[in-house]
Design an enzyme around this catalytic site. Sequence first.
Site, PDB file in Angstrom:
ATOM      1  N   ARG A 187      40.202  35.559  -9.467  1.00 33.75           N
ATOM      2  CA  ARG A 187      39.583  36.590 -10.281  1.00 33.75           C
ATOM      3  C   ARG A 187      38.214  36.082 -10.742  1.00 33.75           C
ATOM      4  NH1 ARG A 187      42.678  36.314 -16.145  1.00 33.75           N
ATOM      5  NH2 ARG A 187      41.167  37.905 -16.673  1.00 33.75           N
ATOM      6  N   ARG A 188      37.463  36.898 -11.439  1.00 32.54           N
ATOM      7  CA  ARG A 188      36.228  36.487 -12.121  1.00 32.54           C
ATOM      8  C   ARG A 188      35.246  35.767 -11.210  1.00 32.54           C
ATOM      9  NH1 ARG A 188      37.964  34.280 -18.080  1.00 32.54           N
ATOM     10  NH2 ARG A 188      38.079  36.343 -18.972  1.00 32.54           N
ATOM     11  N   HIS A 246      47.396  43.369 -12.338  1.00 35.28           N
ATOM     12  CA  HIS A 246      48.370  43.632 -13.404  1.00 35.28           C
ATOM     13  C   HIS A 246      47.727  44.375 -14.573  1.00 35.28           C
ATOM     14  CE1 HIS A 246      51.367  43.072 -16.525  1.00 35.28           C
ATOM     15  NE2 HIS A 246      50.445  42.458 -17.265  1.00 35.28           N
ATOM     16  N   PHE A 247      46.614  43.855 -15.088  1.00 37.90           N
ATOM     17  CA  PHE A 247      46.120  44.509 -16.306  1.00 37.90           C
ATOM     18  C   PHE A 247      45.328  45.779 -16.013  1.00 37.90           C
ATOM     19  CE2 PHE A 247      42.957  40.881 -16.157  1.00 37.90           C
ATOM     20  CZ  PHE A 247      41.831  41.631 -15.903  1.00 37.90           C
ATOM     21  N   HIS A 248      45.023  46.031 -14.724  1.00 40.96           N
ATOM     22  CA  HIS A 248      44.494  47.370 -14.438  1.00 40.96           C
ATOM     23  C   HIS A 248      45.616  48.405 -14.404  1.00 40.96           C
ATOM     24  CE1 HIS A 248      40.644  45.410 -13.681  1.00 40.96           C
ATOM     25  NE2 HIS A 248      40.122  46.607 -13.854  1.00 40.96           N
ATOM     26  N   TYR A 252      49.097  44.208 -26.871  1.00 47.72           N
ATOM     27  CA  TYR A 252      50.070  45.133 -27.462  1.00 47.72           C
ATOM     28  C   TYR A 252      49.388  46.072 -28.442  1.00 47.72           C
ATOM     29  CZ  TYR A 252      53.508  42.312 -25.155  1.00 47.72           C
ATOM     30  OH  TYR A 252      54.212  41.671 -24.194  1.00 47.72           O
ATOM     31  N   HIS A 296      47.076  37.673 -26.605  1.00 49.80           N
ATOM     32  CA  HIS A 296      48.140  38.480 -26.023  1.00 49.80           C
ATOM     33  C   HIS A 296      48.557  39.604 -26.956  1.00 49.80           C
ATOM     34  CE1 HIS A 296      50.740  39.552 -22.806  1.00 49.80           C
ATOM     35  NE2 HIS A 296      51.615  39.893 -23.705  1.00 49.80           N
TER      36      HIS A 296
END
Lengths: 78, 583, 270
Positions: free
Chosen positions: B449-450, B386-388, B239, B235
């Site tokens: 996902r995946r 979210h992470f896109h 950042y 995680h």
Amino acid sequence: MSSATERETGDRAVESDSGDIGTVRELGHDEFDPIGTLILIAIYFAILVMLWLFMYFVEFLGNGPTVVGSLATVVGLA
Amino acid sequence: MRNAYVDQFPAEARVVKSAFWSSFLALAIGGIFGLVQALHRTDVLRFIDSTDYYTVLTAHGVLLAITFTIFFLVGIFTWAVTTSLDRGVVDIRFTWSWYVMMVTGTVLVAVAIFSGFLEEPPSILGSELYADVLFTFYSPLQAHPIFYIGLVLFVVGTWLAGFDWFRTWWAWRDENADERIPLPTFMVLTTTLFWYICTLGVALSILAFLLPWSLGIVDSVNPLLTRTLFWYFGHAVVYFWLMPTYVMWYIMLPKLSGGKLFSDPLARVVFVLFLLLSTPLGIHHQYLDPGIAEGYKFIAMTNTMFLLLPSLLTAFTVVASMEHGARQRGGEGYLGWLTALPWRDPVFTGMALAGLMFAAAGFSGMINAGMNINYLVHNTWWVVGHFHLTVGTAVALTFMAAAYWFIPQVTGKELWSRSVALGQVLLWFVGMTFMSNAMHRSGLFGMPRRTAEPQYQNFDFEPAVGTVAEMDAQVALGAVLLVVSLVLFLLNMVLTSFNGTSDSIPDNTYAGTLSGPEDAPEILDNLKLWTAIAVVLVIFAYTLPLASIVESGGLFGPGIDGRQLSLGADLEPALETLREVVA
Amino acid sequence: MNIHTYEKVWLAASMVLIVGFIATITYGAVGPGVSMISDDGGSIDPSEINDDERFEETGVTHVGGNEYEVAVLAQAWSYSPDEIEVPAGSEVTFYVTSPDVTHSFSVVGTNVNTMVVPGQVSEMTVEFDEPGEYGILCNEYCGEYHHTMEGTLSVVPEDEFDLTELSVEAPGEVESGNETTINATVSDGMQTDLETTATLEIGGEQYDEDVTIDGAGSESVEFAVDADQLGEGDHDWTVTVDGEEESGTLSVVDGANDDSGDSDGGDDDA
């Protein structure tokens, strides 16, 4: 106050090309209240709260069977 | 007299330029692979085998999440340190050495991954090349040793880069004993510190467990332990990608808007909070893992929620800085000033749209942070959506927009086309809006996902609103738009490099501040203190969970062999599955 | 520090937001009682899963009352069992583990979702109030055919649910003039006694036998069959108990004639 700040930011900072980006006035720290920012961020706050409540109470708690713990463990192993 | 970065620091500019191009190359390959996946998953166009999908996915994840982001980061950070300290690096040969090390690591990792496309991968070090283990390389999936060795080299390269930035700062401090650390350097140093803390986890996981295991020196691993060590790093790494983006938003965006950074002290507070809280929350990726008690998960959640604070503060500071710019440019009214912003500038618009997307990503991130609501979204397409928005837009779009400013700075060549650049950033925004919203919605009804073919034999997904086909169509359309945008970006970069040098490159500057470092308490610059507290927090958050994982599963696990689950390695279950599918 | 009033306001609002989020999650844990997967399931040696009493036999077992346990093995690339049936109104504890790599056990369209990590047992208790049909899928990459890993979970109305199992032993042929028996063994997987009727249909006739089985026990039911009554030739038979059905064919052959047809007994388990 603001003039001290400007000195602090040094000669590589923004003043040199401020003309290029259409500055019509200089606003120092004490002359500037970011009221627009406050409005925008209040709208964001409201959206966050509403979406959070929707996601938690409608999407999540309304999403059928849920894991409620391992109450049966004791019975199961007995 | 031109005063671009390349004029001030020609040697450093070459390293920065190389780092940027390494980053663009990873972006090009990874981005196109993304389109292949989007079309395959949604069954719009399938031209690879579903078994190769996971090779593509591994390459997409590693190239974009690690290679693209971190190469760009080292470029920006090197620029930020040298520019704000107004001095070059101590030894440019050292700077090149970490760059070369990172490249070498990337090449090794890429060789291992891309061998997945070969019918019969060559054998090296006594085993076939293999790395279909995705970006997270969870054991007992086992990659070839050179995959792990490559990762180690890459990470050690970044450690040396961090040392380079520190060393440059130490040299500056010797000459400027009483001065505050300039804000950009402060941001780089705090980020580097938490990078050191968090990468210890992945280094330990690879060097003590996964690498010896893949080499056959030890014959078992504890999957939960290596998984936990991965997320100890996994995680904070997000950042790490995000911090150069924040650097851009804090020190470039205000200037581009025509104003100044609203508050230097709060910017420092924000970066200190990231240093403190980036690592002791990795367990929030393991909310649904067995073997970790609920209490530890709750602690990780609390830390995660408090890490919202620096991002929420950033939202205010950055928007206020933009408003300051807009009002200096003559903007009026409560919200009318928004129209006074320089929307025709692709650098500004790209970063501003990236920030807007990040606000949306903040919301889905809050959901991801919530402990029990994770049952709803864990490992679904929601997370990918979210992470896109975060790494795929907040970071990637900011980097691309920044490149329109940086490439002229480090080459002395004028950008080939500002209009194409403007179109490019808008297209990215539109493409991502389609793709990401559909991914989020799909996650809510359990779309995983995946997965190469999320179309199942014995059940159908049941969206509450809309249809699976409609969401798939949005994802496919979005992915096409994103790749068109990506091609336009790369085209602009390539054509710019064919331009002759120009005298009209703007000076190398960054934003001034309305409230400067003189308003920031001295203690904020006490990096030793913050690092010590960060380490203590990590010890608090991780000692007990790690001890309990080792106690229950052993350091090396109970007899767990490496697995490379492909038809060749494990013929029978595959055939069984095929029979079931046919039947 | 020189912090603008609006910024202080936003700082306070942010803290409210953060504390509010944590409060909501805590409410979910305390109010509706949502509980996290934890270390309750304990660890397990993946190579000795079969020796673990929970996983000796995978599938549904009745614990007592409305409580059930389901042991599931998640492996590349299937679930064992891949079809799970439980009654509505039940409280079901799942135990899931993996003998190979990391998987998940995720019931589509519900909040039943756990990682399955080799070496660990995922334990979760779920209340199924309403009947429904759900898919199960693996949402963690587990090798080349990961996308084929799926199963189903049926929550059936309580009165349609049982754990009754039937196995029938019957000869393939009988000589005319003789008698033979068709033996049905009925076992009751529930902890409660089962009163039911076993039925044999053969040659257009129907024979009923009442049977009472103790909880978690089994009983045999014997049906006598007279070959002469059936007459020579092949006769299809079906034994039915509590919705379970098994059928086969019995050939009655001429006692003097040795070249018998090789008809087979039934093992066609419905």
